[in-house]
Scaffold this active site. Structure first.
Site, short mmCIF file in Angstrom:
data_model
loop_
_atom_site.label_atom_id
_atom_site.label_comp_id
_atom_site.label_asym_id
_atom_site.label_seq_id
_atom_site.Cartn_x
_atom_site.Cartn_y
_atom_site.Cartn_z
N ALA A 63 -4.22 2.38 4.72
CA ALA A 63 -3.32 1.40 5.31
C ALA A 63 -1.86 1.84 5.15
O ALA A 63 -1.52 2.52 4.17
CB ALA A 63 -3.53 0.03 4.66
N ASP A 64 -1.03 1.45 6.08
CA ASP A 64 0.41 1.71 6.05
C ASP A 64 0.73 3.21 5.99
O ASP A 64 1.77 3.60 5.49
CB ASP A 64 1.07 0.98 4.86
CG ASP A 64 0.90 -0.53 4.95
OD1 ASP A 64 0.93 -1.06 6.07
OD2 ASP A 64 0.71 -1.15 3.89
N ARG A 65 -0.18 4.02 6.47
CA ARG A 65 -0.01 5.47 6.53
C ARG A 65 0.18 6.09 5.15
O ARG A 65 0.75 7.16 5.00
CB ARG A 65 1.12 5.85 7.49
CG ARG A 65 0.87 5.33 8.90
CD ARG A 65 1.73 5.93 9.96
NE ARG A 65 1.77 7.36 9.99
CZ ARG A 65 0.87 8.17 10.56
NH1 ARG A 65 -0.19 7.64 11.12
NH2 ARG A 65 1.02 9.48 10.55
N LEU A 66 -0.31 5.40 4.11
CA LEU A 66 -0.25 5.93 2.75
C LEU A 66 -1.57 6.66 2.46
O LEU A 66 -2.34 6.30 1.57
CB LEU A 66 0.00 4.80 1.75
CG LEU A 66 1.36 4.11 1.92
CD1 LEU A 66 1.48 2.93 0.97
CD2 LEU A 66 2.48 5.11 1.70
N HIS A 67 -1.83 7.68 3.26
CA HIS A 67 -3.08 8.41 3.23
C HIS A 67 -3.27 9.17 1.92
O HIS A 67 -2.31 9.50 1.23
CB HIS A 67 -3.13 9.42 4.39
CG HIS A 67 -2.70 8.85 5.70
ND1 HIS A 67 -3.28 7.72 6.25
CD2 HIS A 67 -1.76 9.25 6.59
CE1 HIS A 67 -2.71 7.46 7.41
NE2 HIS A 67 -1.78 8.37 7.64
#
Length: 163
Positions: free
Chosen positions: A140-144
């Site tokens: 989520a939220d591009r917090l890969h």
């Protein structure tokens, strides 16, 4: 599969991966193809596997070498007759004047090899030996999550990367 031209221009395409083991990742092609020419000039490449639904990706990079004729022949023998004929008939990556020309070449190969189709001397496999492997997991939220493994003399080192 991503390669580079002799002057450094990136070149990427989809390939059919036909094997993976402790030695690396194997694919096959015509040695006259663009990818083969690029690998002859710069024998390093990268692979990318992506599963959008799973939000996962694996990237692999390293040196590439041709596999032996025995390994190429073993795989070639498992291909369907049409694919074997096609390997002989195609001048992969060369300009084709018309579809009729290709179909005529297919008919000629079928006539020349009515039974068993031998391994073409201009066709075979390559093996990419991984030096780097990166595993990516979408979050989520591009917090890969990104984990990179690098080959070392005594095994592999791992490190977490920022997304």
């Amino acid at each position: 599969l991503a390669t580079a031209t002799p002057d450094g221009m990136p070149s990427a395409r989809m390939v059919l991966l036909k094997g993976v083991d402790q030695r690396g990742f194997v694919f096959f092609t015509n040695f006259g193809s663009q990818k083969a020419a690029e690998l002859d000039a710069n024998p390093r490449a990268a692979l990318c596997f992506h599963w959008a639904v799973l939000q996962r990706q694996v990237r692999v990079a390293g040196p590439v070498v041709r596999v032996g004729d025995e390994e190429s022949a073993a795989y070639f023998g498992t291909r369907g007759r049409g694919s074997q004929v096609g390997a002989w008939a195609s001048r992969q990556s060369s300009v084709l004047s018309s579809r009729d020309e290709l179909e005529a070449r297919v008919r000629a190969v079928e006539a020349e090899h009515p039974d068993q189709v031998p391994l073409p001397p201009f066709w075979g496999g390559y093996r990419l030996t991984p030096e780097r492997i990166e595993f990516w997991q979408g979050r989520a939220d591009r917090l890969h999550d990104r984990l990179r493994f690098r080959r070392a003399e005594d095994g592999w080192t791992s490190e977490r990367l920022y997304p």
